[in-house]
Design a protein around this motif. Structure first.
Motif, PDB file in Angstrom:
ATOM      1  N   SER A  56      34.908  51.499  42.037  1.00 50.63           N
ATOM      2  CA  SER A  56      34.810  50.129  42.531  1.00 50.63           C
ATOM      3  C   SER A  56      35.549  49.219  41.547  1.00 50.63           C
ATOM      4  O   SER A  56      35.238  49.222  40.349  1.00 50.63           O
ATOM      5  CB  SER A  56      33.349  49.693  42.656  1.00 50.63           C
ATOM      6  N   GLN A  58      37.340  45.203  41.008  1.00 49.79           N
ATOM      7  CA  GLN A  58      37.389  43.846  41.546  1.00 49.79           C
ATOM      8  C   GLN A  58      37.788  42.866  40.448  1.00 49.79           C
ATOM      9  O   GLN A  58      37.258  42.915  39.331  1.00 49.79           O
ATOM     10  CB  GLN A  58      36.026  43.446  42.116  1.00 49.79           C
ATOM     11  N   TRP A  59      38.765  41.975  40.776  1.00 50.16           N
ATOM     12  CA  TRP A  59      39.085  40.867  39.868  1.00 50.16           C
ATOM     13  C   TRP A  59      38.026  39.792  40.017  1.00 50.16           C
ATOM     14  O   TRP A  59      37.612  39.456  41.133  1.00 50.16           O
ATOM     15  CB  TRP A  59      40.447  40.272  40.193  1.00 50.16           C
ATOM     16  N   ARG A  60      37.601  39.260  38.896  1.00 49.69           N
ATOM     17  CA  ARG A  60      36.586  38.213  38.896  1.00 49.69           C
ATOM     18  C   ARG A  60      36.991  37.117  37.932  1.00 49.69           C
ATOM     19  O   ARG A  60      37.819  37.303  37.056  1.00 49.69           O
ATOM     20  CB  ARG A  60      35.212  38.771  38.500  1.00 49.69           C
ATOM     21  N   VAL A  69      42.990  37.723  46.171  1.00 55.61           N
ATOM     22  CA  VAL A  69      42.585  39.033  45.684  1.00 55.61           C
ATOM     23  C   VAL A  69      42.493  39.994  46.868  1.00 55.61           C
ATOM     24  O   VAL A  69      41.867  39.679  47.896  1.00 55.61           O
ATOM     25  CB  VAL A  69      41.222  38.971  44.946  1.00 55.61           C
ATOM     26  N   ARG A  70      43.124  41.153  46.716  1.00 58.07           N
ATOM     27  CA  ARG A  70      43.046  42.201  47.731  1.00 58.07           C
ATOM     28  C   ARG A  70      42.594  43.486  47.053  1.00 58.07           C
ATOM     29  O   ARG A  70      43.248  43.976  46.131  1.00 58.07           O
ATOM     30  CB  ARG A  70      44.402  42.409  48.390  1.00 58.07           C
ATOM     31  N   SER A  71      41.464  44.019  47.464  1.00 61.04           N
ATOM     32  CA  SER A  71      40.885  45.193  46.814  1.00 61.04           C
ATOM     33  C   SER A  71      40.699  46.315  47.823  1.00 61.04           C
ATOM     34  O   SER A  71      40.378  46.072  48.997  1.00 61.04           O
ATOM     35  CB  SER A  71      39.524  44.853  46.177  1.00 61.04           C
ATOM     36  N   ASP A  72      40.924  47.549  47.353  1.00 64.86           N
ATOM     37  CA  ASP A  72      40.612  48.729  48.144  1.00 64.86           C
ATOM     38  C   ASP A  72      40.081  49.792  47.195  1.00 64.86           C
ATOM     39  O   ASP A  72      39.715  49.485  46.048  1.00 64.86           O
ATOM     40  CB  ASP A  72      41.838  49.216  48.928  1.00 64.86           C
ATOM     41  N   SER A  76      42.615  46.842  42.700  1.00 66.00           N
ATOM     42  CA  SER A  76      42.444  45.439  43.057  1.00 66.00           C
ATOM     43  C   SER A  76      43.696  44.686  42.601  1.00 66.00           C
ATOM     44  O   SER A  76      44.127  44.819  41.451  1.00 66.00           O
ATOM     45  CB  SER A  76      41.194  44.845  42.401  1.00 66.00           C
ATOM     46  N   CYS A  93      39.003  41.813  35.139  1.00 68.23           N
ATOM     47  CA  CYS A  93      38.895  42.917  36.093  1.00 68.23           C
ATOM     48  C   CYS A  93      37.689  43.764  35.700  1.00 68.23           C
ATOM     49  O   CYS A  93      37.565  44.189  34.547  1.00 68.23           O
ATOM     50  CB  CYS A  93      40.158  43.765  36.088  1.00 68.23           C
TER      51      CYS A  93
END
Length: 380
Positions: A56, A58-60, A69-72, A76, A93
């Motif tokens: 998992s 994710q940029w935060r 932001v595009r995550s898969d 990310s 990140c």
């Protein structure tokens, strides 16, 4: 002893199981990433987990301008569009493999470094001009570690030059971004014989993983053969963000001699008590001409600026000033310059002293006559 080892074995296996998975990979890998004002940049964060664990990523961030932001699975991508100065700051990140968490922080730095350099004077006169100034416009950051200005002779810094000071001022802007103009002044050494034909002002910006530079030529004249020097322009930056200003704008294309280039021109005409300088440009609507330089400062002259027309009055109250007059056309930043050579100064000082000298002479003559009369008069 063996029983204790048996009890500790599941614990060590648990630690080993939790540690499975590689660290976060961020592209670009630098801790500080620079992006130009108005530009775009992508930050990609990846994580791979061992076994059947699904990563998992994710940029935060705590700010509201985090970007798109595009995550898969396992990746990310953070994209910053049309970067403003408010977009600068940390980007975090966060990735996890099960209950094991990783974190990487990237500092986003937004800079502005357009190819907008001006010099004063726009040309040097050999054995006459000793001081020169160079200004970089609409730049940020402006710390000496990030932005430096220097004088070049050929491809090397001019030796023997003396730094006179550095000025940083806010540049008027229509938007919210705060940009600056930085001016460096130097005292020139003797340029030697033969005199070099050109010096260059170089502005250099050094940021983490990035170094950019712009050049502005400064012609060196052996003597003044014309009152109108070459017109300097401020072209747009090239994709490599490095440019040199052309000494003269190109003329109209062949076969279309009636079309005048959109650049300012300075004309002079006699006026009562002095001279009138007119800066004008044959351009379409929306252009504005303004005076940017005059000997002794613009405050000493009467100016009228309206659209693509700017007037400046030079009065002959004293010897007319000698030096460069410069005007600018916006938008675009094209420059035009005129060197004004002073005429013979009227003898205003001698005329003002003559009446006073005459009065003093008459008083001295009267005093001398009175003394002679008292000494030479008869005793009776």
């Amino acid at each position: 002893m063996d029983q204790s080892l048996c009890l500790l074995l599941p614990f060590f296996l648990g630690l080993l199981h939790r540690g499975l998975g590689g660290p976060l990979e961020v592209e670009p890998p630098d801790p500080v990433v620079a992006v130009s004002l108005g530009g775009s940049r992508q930050l990609t964060c990846r994580l791979a987990c061992a076994g059947n664990r699904a990563p998992s990523v994710q940029w935060r961030g705590l700010d509201t301008s985090l970007g798109a932001v595009r995550s898969d699975a396992g990746r990310s991508v953070l994209t910053v569009h049309n970067a403003s100065l408010s977009a600068a700051g940390p980007r975090v990140c966060v990735g996890s493999c099960g209950d094991l968490t990783f974190q990487r922080t990237v500092q986003l730095l937004v800079f502005a470094f357009p190819a907008q350099l001006t010099v004063s004077p726009v040309a040097l006169v050999a054995k006459q001009d000793r001081e020169v100034a160079c200004t970089a416009h609409n730049v940020t950051p402006v710390s000496p570690e990030a932005l430096s200005l220097s004088l070049l002779l050929g491809d090397r810094e001019l030796e023997g030059v003396q730094a006179l000071g550095r000025d940083v001022e806010e540049e008027p802007q229509q938007g919210e971004d705060l940009l600056f103009r930085v001016t460096e002044r130097w005292l020139l050494p003797p340029l030697g014989t033969p005199t070099p034909p050109t010096l260059h002002c170089q502005a250099t910006m050094k940021l983490p993983g990035l170094e950019l530079s712009h050049h502005q030529p400064i012609p060196v004249l052996h003597r003044l053969t014309s009152q109108e020097p070459p017109v300097t322009t401020s072209p747009k930056a090239t994709p490599e963000l490095s440019s040199t200003h052309s000494p003269r704008s190109p003329g109209p294309p062949p076969g279309n001699s009636s079309t005048r280039p959109c650049r300012p021109e300075i004309h002079q005409s006699p006026a009562p008590g002095g001279l009138e300088l007119l800066c004008e440009a044959a351009c379409g609507p929306g252009m504005s001409a303004s005076w940017t330089q005059a000997p002794g400062g613009l405050e000493a002259y009467e100016r009228q600026e309206a659209g693509a027309l700017a007037r400046l009055s030079v009065l002959w109250a004293r010897c007319n000033p000698e030096g460069w007059f410069q005007c600018r056309l916006d938008p675009g930043g094209q420059m035009a310059s005129l060197y004004l050579v002073p005429e013979i100064c009227p003898p205003t000082t001698s005329a003002a002293l003559w009446p006073g000298s005459l009065v003093l002479g008459l008083l001295f003559l009267a005093f001398l006559t009175h003394r002679l009369w008292r000494r030479c008069r008869p005793a009776g």
